[in-house]
Design an enzyme around this catalytic site. Structure first.
Site, PDB file in Angstrom:
ATOM      1  N   HIS A 169       1.070  -1.249   0.197  1.00  0.00           N
ATOM      2  CA  HIS A 169       0.052   0.022   0.008  1.00  0.00           C
ATOM      3  C   HIS A 169       0.873   1.202  -0.012  1.00  0.00           C
ATOM      4  O   HIS A 169       0.529   2.184  -0.733  1.00  0.00           O
ATOM      5  CB  HIS A 169      -1.048   0.034   1.232  1.00  0.00           C
ATOM      6  CG  HIS A 169      -1.837  -1.054   1.315  1.00  0.00           C
ATOM      7  ND1 HIS A 169      -2.735  -1.406   2.117  1.00  0.00           N
ATOM      8  CD2 HIS A 169      -2.220  -2.007   0.330  1.00  0.00           C
ATOM      9  CE1 HIS A 169      -3.539  -2.523   2.093  1.00  0.00           C
ATOM     10  NE2 HIS A 169      -3.049  -2.933   0.724  1.00  0.00           N
ATOM     11  N   HIS A 221      -9.307  -1.914  -5.607  1.00  0.00           N
ATOM     12  CA  HIS A 221      -7.873  -2.400  -4.621  1.00  0.00           C
ATOM     13  C   HIS A 221      -6.943  -3.362  -4.986  1.00  0.00           C
ATOM     14  O   HIS A 221      -5.970  -3.383  -4.829  1.00  0.00           O
ATOM     15  CB  HIS A 221      -8.553  -2.886  -3.293  1.00  0.00           C
ATOM     16  CG  HIS A 221      -7.549  -3.122  -2.370  1.00  0.00           C
ATOM     17  ND1 HIS A 221      -7.112  -2.064  -1.309  1.00  0.00           N
ATOM     18  CD2 HIS A 221      -6.962  -4.272  -1.745  1.00  0.00           C
ATOM     19  CE1 HIS A 221      -6.079  -2.581  -0.694  1.00  0.00           C
ATOM     20  NE2 HIS A 221      -5.908  -3.932  -0.940  1.00  0.00           N
ATOM     21  N   ASP A 223      -3.126  -2.659  -5.315  1.00  0.00           N
ATOM     22  CA  ASP A 223      -1.937  -3.847  -4.803  1.00  0.00           C
ATOM     23  C   ASP A 223      -0.830  -4.148  -6.014  1.00  0.00           C
ATOM     24  O   ASP A 223       0.088  -4.221  -6.027  1.00  0.00           O
ATOM     25  CB  ASP A 223      -2.562  -5.141  -4.454  1.00  0.00           C
ATOM     26  CG  ASP A 223      -3.314  -4.924  -3.032  1.00  0.00           C
ATOM     27  OD1 ASP A 223      -2.864  -4.226  -2.243  1.00  0.00           O
ATOM     28  OD2 ASP A 223      -3.919  -6.015  -2.921  1.00  0.00           O
ATOM     29  N   HIS A 248      -0.839 -11.492  -4.767  1.00  0.00           N
ATOM     30  CA  HIS A 248       0.590 -11.074  -4.566  1.00  0.00           C
ATOM     31  C   HIS A 248       1.410 -12.040  -5.016  1.00  0.00           C
ATOM     32  O   HIS A 248       2.478 -11.677  -5.694  1.00  0.00           O
ATOM     33  CB  HIS A 248       0.776 -10.621  -3.025  1.00  0.00           C
ATOM     34  CG  HIS A 248       0.053  -9.600  -2.609  1.00  0.00           C
ATOM     35  ND1 HIS A 248       0.023  -8.285  -2.838  1.00  0.00           N
ATOM     36  CD2 HIS A 248      -0.884  -9.603  -1.647  1.00  0.00           C
ATOM     37  CE1 HIS A 248      -0.726  -7.719  -2.355  1.00  0.00           C
ATOM     38  NE2 HIS A 248      -1.603  -8.154  -1.459  1.00  0.00           N
TER      39      HIS A 248
END
Length: 576
Positions: free
Chosen positions: A313, A484, A488, A516
């Protein structure tokens, strides 16, 4: 939630702990495990930097989740910065009582009790109103401070073709989502070519007063008498209802000059020399098998000192804001605070402290010549996949980011979402992406908690879906979940950057049901392509612009070299 006022910690109906009254050490000692803390209300927009402005948000009509203060040019709203903003005139007295162990008192009630002993204080325009001022020498001085404070609305710094760094540092503290501990970070200036890097510093290294500093705002409730806070609120209310055109009577110009006089001096990169393991924000340090967040680990360092976690973030905000060089001091367990689960609060502080051209660190000392900012532009298609999840890169003239998610099998509240964002053509990162909070389902949250992956945070640190409804609505943005994921992705791709460069490559990136771990595999494949000659370095794009899209060649994407007058105003329009 908890709010630190004076030397006590009292429960309040707010989403975070505002660490402005106490020292950092006091905040660390008082925040219990399970509470999310930060210096601004999560998901509620840019915070007001002063007591008077915070009180104005409480006096005026509520702006809901977007806060109580509206900017004029961009959608950067500011809610109250102080946790006691719902009762501004009584905050200093309540804080003083809390520090002395006595109960918090209501100012008006106290005056009623003392009515027989002393007459009420005259209206603030009278000469006697100056009695009791602790921070101002005169009524005019207080009015000037109130004026500067009311006009202090941070705006995102504009992108530049050269490398940038912070004008000065800012400090934030909050709770780690995975550690459950209170974490402190200080983001500091760095020299050109150093890139973004983390430094694990010993406990107590970051000055205790660092979280209390404010820039641009003339007011701070700390040390102010209740009369001063009360009068400042009345001054602002009177100006608000006067219906005076501040652009014509010179008020706005005077406010800008007053604010300029209050701005703290610029800091230099060599002002920050605390020793500690230095962990570059580089792809080679990304841990394998990432689960819930991105974690960097320095080979050969001590197990509890050579890593930083939940970096995506903060790195996303730095990348999108054009901060190519930054020293990030991390004090605590090594995790970046979750705050409200978005990047918005980092963006606010970047706007508050401002950016400057990054100086080069030559052999003979720092050099002031701007260093060009570059980015990778791959010329080949790249794709990685795991099952039905994939990330694909296609060469394009500009950066385009597209993300799709499908959580229908877990929650119909999230369901299927697609979101696409072209930074040089669509709205800015602050307006379109930064507010989007991390999200999960109730069943996953409980499973992660039982497994020990999550030890901190509250329901306000994430958007939580439960069946076909969200447990903690409302949504702050359309398709907030997919946005969001874009946030990321930007943070993870920032690790592609060579020191001082932009990390996100120029081209069209399409991701579907990725996480991720797949982000990291895609970035590694892109890095191999760039190292093997499959990409060229080009000037980095300008993601934050004053008006209209960025220029592409001699003619803008909307034909912005053609300007047509409309109703006496000069506005940019596309012309074929």
């Amino acid at each position: 939630m908890l709010s630190a006022t004076g030397s006590t910690v009292a429960p309040l109906r707010c989403r975070t702990m505002i660490a402005t009254g106490p020292t950092i050490a006091a905040a660390r000692a008082t925040v219990p495990r399970g509470a999310c803390s930060a210096r601004a209300a999560p998901g509620s927009g840019f915070r007001a930097p002063s007591g008077a402005a915070a009180a104005r948000g409480a006096v005026g009509p509520s702006a809901g989740a977007l806060g109580g203060r509206r900017a004029t040019r961009l959608s950067l709203q500011a809610p109250g910065r102080r946790a006691s903003s719902t009762s501004a005139p009584t905050a200093p007295r309540a804080a003083a009582d809390g520090a002395s162990g006595g109960p918090a008192r209501n100012t008006s009630a106290t005056r009623i009790q003392l009515a027989d002993a002393a007459p009420p204080r005259p209206f603030f325009d009278s000469k006697e109103a100056n009695d009791g001022y602790a921070s101002f020498n005169s009524r005019d001085e207080l009015k000037a401070a109130a004026l500067a404070d009311r006009h202090d609305i941070p705006t995102p710094p504009l992108s530049q073709p050269h490398q940038q760094t912070l004008r000065r540092s800012f400090t934030m503290l909050g709770q780690g989502l995975h550690s459950g501990e209170v974490e402190t970070i200080r983001v500091c200036p760095a020299f050109a070519g150093e890139g973004r890097y983390f430094v694990r510093v010993p406990a107590g290294s970051i000055p205790a007063e660092a979280a209390d500093e404010e820039d641009g705002g003339a007011f701070s409730r700390k040390g102010m008498s209740s009369e001063e806070v009360e009068d400042s609120v009345l001054e602002q209310l009177r100006a608000m209802i006067s219906n005076v055109d501040e652009g014509k009577d010179g008020t706005a110009e005077r406010a800008a000059e007053l604010k300029k006089n209050n701005v703290r001096k610029q800091e230099r990169p060599d002002d920050f020399t605390i020793a500690g393991p230095r962990i570059p924000a580089a792809l080679v340090l990304v841990q394998d098998n990432l689960r819930l967040s991105t974690r960097l680990e320095l080979a050969g360092a001590a197990p509890d000192e050579g890593f930083v976690g939940t970096v995506e973030h903060l790195l996303s905000a730095l990348e999108a804001s054009g901060v190519d060089n930054a020293r990030i001091e991390v004090e605590g367990s090594g995790e970046i605070p979750i705050l409200d689960g978005s990047a918005y609060q980092f963006c606010y502080d970047l706007a508050r402290v401002g950016l400057v051209p990054a100086e080069g660190a030559g052999a003979g000392g720092a050099t002031s010549a701007p260093v060009p900012r570059m980015a990778w532009k791959p010329t080949e298609t790249v794709m990685v996949s795991e099952g039905d999840a994939f990330i694909m890169f296609n060469p394009d003239a500009v950066t385009k980011l597209t993300y799709g998610i499908d959580f229908t099998y877990k929650s119909r509240a999230i369901g299927k979402q697609w979101e696409s964002w072209t930074p040089t053509e669509d709205g800015t990162y602050v307006d379109v992406i930064a507010r989007a909070r991390t999200f999960s389902t109730m069943s996953d949250i409980m499973a992660y908690f039982r497994a020990g992956y999550i030890r901190g945070g509250t329901e306000h640190c994430a958007l939580i879906a439960n069946g076909d409804k969200f447990w903690n609505p409302p949504m702050l943005l359309p398709h907030e979940n997919a946005r969001h994921k874009l946030l990321d992705l930007i943070g993870d791709l920032s690790l592609l950057a060579e020191p001082g460069m932009s990390g996100v490559p120029v081209g069209h990136i399409v991701a579907y049901k990725a996480g991720h771990n797949l982000h990291a595999k895609f970035a590694q494949k892109m890095a191999a392509l760039c190292a093997g000659g499959g990409a060229v370095k080009v000037p980095a794009e300008l993601w934050t612009r004053e008006i209209g899209p960025a220029q592409h060649g001699d003619r803008g994407a909307w034909g912005v070299d053609n300007v047509v007058p409309i109703d006496g105003d000069q506005r940019t329009l596309p012309i074929d």
